[in-house]
Write an enzyme that holds these catalytic residues in place. Sequence first.
Site, PDB file in Angstrom:
ATOM      1  N   HIS A 250     -56.835  73.553  11.543  1.00 40.58           N
ATOM      2  CA  HIS A 250     -55.454  73.049  11.456  1.00 40.58           C
ATOM      3  C   HIS A 250     -55.387  71.513  11.407  1.00 40.58           C
ATOM      4  O   HIS A 250     -54.330  70.955  11.147  1.00 40.58           O
ATOM      5  CB  HIS A 250     -54.625  73.564  12.643  1.00 40.58           C
ATOM      6  CG  HIS A 250     -54.554  75.059  12.675  1.00 40.58           C
ATOM      7  ND1 HIS A 250     -53.417  75.764  12.400  1.00 40.58           N
ATOM      8  CD2 HIS A 250     -55.520  75.993  12.900  1.00 40.58           C
ATOM      9  CE1 HIS A 250     -53.673  77.067  12.459  1.00 40.58           C
ATOM     10  NE2 HIS A 250     -54.938  77.229  12.767  1.00 40.58           N
TER      11      HIS A 250
ATOM     12  N   HIS B  32     -52.252  80.528  22.774  1.00 42.16           N
ATOM     13  CA  HIS B  32     -53.433  80.416  21.902  1.00 42.16           C
ATOM     14  C   HIS B  32     -54.236  79.196  22.323  1.00 42.16           C
ATOM     15  O   HIS B  32     -55.438  79.270  22.551  1.00 42.16           O
ATOM     16  CB  HIS B  32     -52.970  80.330  20.455  1.00 42.16           C
ATOM     17  CG  HIS B  32     -54.059  80.153  19.454  1.00 42.16           C
ATOM     18  ND1 HIS B  32     -54.997  81.126  19.185  1.00 42.16           N
ATOM     19  CD2 HIS B  32     -54.371  79.101  18.635  1.00 42.16           C
ATOM     20  CE1 HIS B  32     -55.839  80.681  18.244  1.00 42.16           C
ATOM     21  NE2 HIS B  32     -55.476  79.459  17.897  1.00 42.16           N
TER      22      HIS B  32
ATOM     23  N   HIS C  54     -57.017  73.003  16.865  1.00 47.57           N
ATOM     24  CA  HIS C  54     -58.168  73.646  16.221  1.00 47.57           C
ATOM     25  C   HIS C  54     -58.489  73.014  14.855  1.00 47.57           C
ATOM     26  O   HIS C  54     -57.587  72.612  14.122  1.00 47.57           O
ATOM     27  CB  HIS C  54     -57.924  75.148  16.061  1.00 47.57           C
ATOM     28  CG  HIS C  54     -58.049  75.890  17.362  1.00 47.57           C
ATOM     29  ND1 HIS C  54     -57.477  77.117  17.577  1.00 47.57           N
ATOM     30  CD2 HIS C  54     -58.668  75.551  18.524  1.00 47.57           C
ATOM     31  CE1 HIS C  54     -57.748  77.518  18.822  1.00 47.57           C
ATOM     32  NE2 HIS C  54     -58.465  76.584  19.408  1.00 47.57           N
TER      33      HIS C  54
ATOM     34  N   ASP D  13     -50.742  79.267  15.097  1.00 44.06           N
ATOM     35  CA  ASP D  13     -51.480  80.486  15.451  1.00 44.06           C
ATOM     36  C   ASP D  13     -50.868  81.184  16.660  1.00 44.06           C
ATOM     37  O   ASP D  13     -51.569  81.876  17.404  1.00 44.06           O
ATOM     38  CB  ASP D  13     -52.949  80.151  15.766  1.00 44.06           C
ATOM     39  CG  ASP D  13     -53.749  79.799  14.527  1.00 44.06           C
ATOM     40  OD1 ASP D  13     -53.211  79.898  13.402  1.00 44.06           O
ATOM     41  OD2 ASP D  13     -54.929  79.413  14.691  1.00 44.06           O
TER      42      ASP D  13
ATOM     43  N   HIS E   1     -51.494  72.637  16.754  1.00 52.65           N
ATOM     44  CA  HIS E   1     -52.507  72.690  17.822  1.00 52.65           C
ATOM     45  C   HIS E   1     -53.804  72.099  17.313  1.00 52.65           C
ATOM     46  O   HIS E   1     -53.950  71.808  16.127  1.00 52.65           O
ATOM     47  CB  HIS E   1     -52.671  74.100  18.378  1.00 52.65           C
ATOM     48  CG  HIS E   1     -53.288  75.104  17.433  1.00 52.65           C
ATOM     49  ND1 HIS E   1     -52.665  75.514  16.280  1.00 52.65           N
ATOM     50  CD2 HIS E   1     -54.465  75.758  17.477  1.00 52.65           C
ATOM     51  CE1 HIS E   1     -53.444  76.398  15.668  1.00 52.65           C
ATOM     52  NE2 HIS E   1     -54.543  76.559  16.362  1.00 52.65           N
TER      53      HIS E   1
HETATM   54 FE    FE Z   1     -56.128  78.935  12.967  1.00 50.02          FE
HETATM   55 ZN    ZN Z   2     -56.036  78.190  16.148  1.00 45.29          ZN
END
Ligand code: FE
Ligand code: ZN
Length: 256
Positions: free
Chosen positions: A57, A108, A54, A130, A52
């Site tokens: 990451h 998430h 974020h 996550d 994902h």
């Molecule tokens: Fe995270």
């Molecule tokens: Zn995350």
Amino acid sequence: MELIALPAFSDNYLWLLHDGAQALVVDPGDAAPVLEALRQRSLTLASILVTHHHADHTGGVAELRAATGAQVFGPATEAVPEPLVRVKGGDVVRTLGLAFEVIDVPGHTAGHIAYFCPDLDGAPLLFCGDTLFSGGCGRLFEGTPAQMLASLDRLAALPGATRVCCAHEYTLSNLRFARAVEPGNHALAAYEQQCERLREEGRPTLPSRIDTERAVNPFLRSREASVTQAVRAHAASATDEVAVFAALRQWKNEFR
Ligand code: FE
Ligand code: ZN
């Protein structure tokens, strides 16, 4: 194949998988620990798998690609540094001679994906970012409770022996909450002791296993009578299973 949890930031793990020559890394929020691990073991980075968008990451993706030429795979619908191969549920990522099935797990984030390898040296392996943590699940930043419940159902249905590679070491704080929800869960009490010992020795509690998570994780157990009753005692308005799951997630958000 060797699987290594590289610690990053305060509580992230960057999962590195290698065969002695070639490696893949999952969710490299920071390039430095990955480059160091590659150098120490004389590995070539073949691929980067992103779950994902974020920053914790993806922050190291551009630097790692520039330094190694690795191919990047990531979610079809999220903003991840280009160029990347965009994948979605049902796609298969082939790298290191392995096949990873992509599973859509929104909740998430809206486009969050997980990578599942049905057989790695005799046991399945899951990189779930996550979405699923040991004893917990990710916060709902973009998705709905119904989406997250369906995503966790998908992961809970994987084989029990699946090794679960989560992206954060949140286990002990998750289990403290789990114990508040299910004080009578003996498997949970035993697992918490085991994880406390690992942390005292400075070792990761991960990977976990799907069968362990089914036994201890309240977010995979929200339809169990023990969990449903505890949630309703906390939030009486939680009637159907999605409302119970939403109230459980909200309870965790406020739990200290
Ligand atoms: Fe995270
Ligand atoms: Zn995350």
